[in-house]
Scaffold this motif. Structure first.
Motif, PDB file in Angstrom:
ATOM      1  N   GLN A   1      -0.182  36.277 -23.765  1.00  0.00           N
ATOM      2  CA  GLN A   1      -0.846  36.112 -22.481  1.00  0.00           C
ATOM      3  C   GLN A   1       0.151  35.775 -21.373  1.00  0.00           C
ATOM      4  O   GLN A   1       0.006  36.216 -20.236  1.00  0.00           O
TER       5      GLN A   1
ATOM      6  N   HIS B   1       0.977  38.122 -17.893  1.00  0.00           N
ATOM      7  CA  HIS B   1       1.132  37.614 -16.516  1.00  0.00           C
ATOM      8  C   HIS B   1       2.551  37.773 -15.967  1.00  0.00           C
ATOM      9  O   HIS B   1       2.868  37.243 -14.908  1.00  0.00           O
TER      10      HIS B   1
ATOM     11  N   VAL C   1      -2.964  29.870 -18.536  1.00  0.00           N
ATOM     12  CA  VAL C   1      -3.320  30.511 -19.805  1.00  0.00           C
ATOM     13  C   VAL C   1      -4.289  29.622 -20.599  1.00  0.00           C
ATOM     14  O   VAL C   1      -5.272  30.104 -21.163  1.00  0.00           O
TER      15      VAL C   1
ATOM     16  N   THR D   1      -5.777  38.017 -27.293  1.00  0.00           N
ATOM     17  CA  THR D   1      -5.888  37.590 -25.889  1.00  0.00           C
ATOM     18  C   THR D   1      -7.210  36.838 -25.666  1.00  0.00           C
ATOM     19  O   THR D   1      -8.034  36.760 -26.582  1.00  0.00           O
TER      20      THR D   1
END
Length: 318
Positions: free
Chosen positions: A22, A26, A50, A304
């Motif tokens: 994750q 980003h 996150v 995720t």
């Protein structure tokens, strides 16, 4: 506390998913010996973001970003002992802050279906610190003794516990020796919060070291400090048979959070394409894993927040 949460969830609580995955989504650059822990230095607010994403997805337990955060690893970066310990503490504080902020927001909404999440401080294996893939081979060499492993983990464990998490998560343990070191440490340090210990597995039958899980679980079954045992970062195809095996070998709660099925090349530091589970498969299999006896289910690398949302949906909680 952990037992209460599991009961509140109807017998199976949801753990969060892949953290480094994750961070990369980003835009974080984490191809580094410190892996996701590099964000503790470079971008702590992203870590908090996150955590929030997993809480919004429905995770009942969030795991800190300390998997590869070790004092020797930070010292080799030129940080002082004090700075290294402060970063470990920060990994717990960021998770607690995210949890408290999220709970403060949702607890005001009537009819919400969230639980107040628990924070698990991640303790990665010695192999994770070496960053040479040995957490998937279990081969630490002849020079690595029980005492050496205890010395390696001791100060990190003390600092993490002092930072106030709700529980400890020992992750990707590849052999009986390290599992035993973790158990003995918990006893020597008289740790008062529950812990789980997860092994990795590359063949779906044994620990990476080649030892049977019966051997590996022996010291864990005798310990009152260990609440749950299980598997993380193994392919999801292995999980069904491993839960069945573990349920014959232990009375502890069983925790599973597999990766997506892609294979990590520890030497080349990249993911290799292979048979892979998408969110739909995770959604379908989560009920099976629960029905086989898993009390804690989540995801590891390459999963995720949407995977966790799917697991929550499948366990009839959303």
């Amino acid at each position: 506390m952990l037992e209460d949460l599991i009961k509140k969830c109807g017998g199976c609580a949801v753990v969060d998913g892949g953290f480094a995955t994750q961070l990369e989504i980003h835009g974080a650059a984490i191809n580094d010996p410190l892996w996701s822990a590099v964000s503790l230095i470079k971008d702590p607010q992203l870590i908090k973001r996150v955590h929030m994403e997993y809480l919004e997805a429905g995770a009942d337990i969030i795991v800190t970003s300390s998997y590869q955060a070790t004092i020797p690893g930070f010292l080799s970066r030129g940080l002082s002992m004090e700075e290294s310990e402060a970063l470990l503490q920060k990994s717990v504080k960021l998770a607690i802050e995210a949890r408290d902020k999220f709970w403060d927001k949702v607890s005001k909404i009537s009819g919400h279906s969230y639980n107040r999440a628990l924070v698990a401080a991640s303790v990665g294996s010695y192999g994770a610190y070496l960053a040479d893939g040995s957490e998937y081979s279990g081969n630490y060499g002849e020079n690595v003794s029980l005492d050496k492993l205890k010395d390696f983990h001791r100060r990190r464990l003390q600092v993490l516990v002092e930072a106030g998490p709700d529980l400890l998560a020992f992750e990707t343990i590849p052999n009986k020796l390290e599992a035993q070191a973790c158990v003995e440490l918990l006893e020597e340090e008289n740790v008062q919060i529950p812990a789980w210990i997860c092994f990795s597995s590359v063949d779906g039958e044994k620990a990476p070291s080649g030892e049977s899980f019966e051997e590996c679980l022996e010291p864990l079954n005798k310990s009152n400090h260990i609440y749950a045992v299980g598997i993380n970062c193994a392919p999801p195809q292995f999980i069904e048979s491993l839960i069945s095996e573990f349920s014959k070998l232990t009375k502890k709660a069983i925790v599973v959070y597999p990766n997506s099925g892609e294979v990590w090349d520890g030497k080349e530091k990249k993911w290799l394409p292979s048979q892979c589970f998408g969110d739909d498969e995770f959604e379908m299999f989560a009920t099976k894993w629960r029905d086989l006896g898993a009390k804690l289910i989540g995801g590891c690398c390459r999963t995720t927040p949407s995977t966790i949302k799917a697991i929550c949906r499948d366990l009839k909680r959303r």
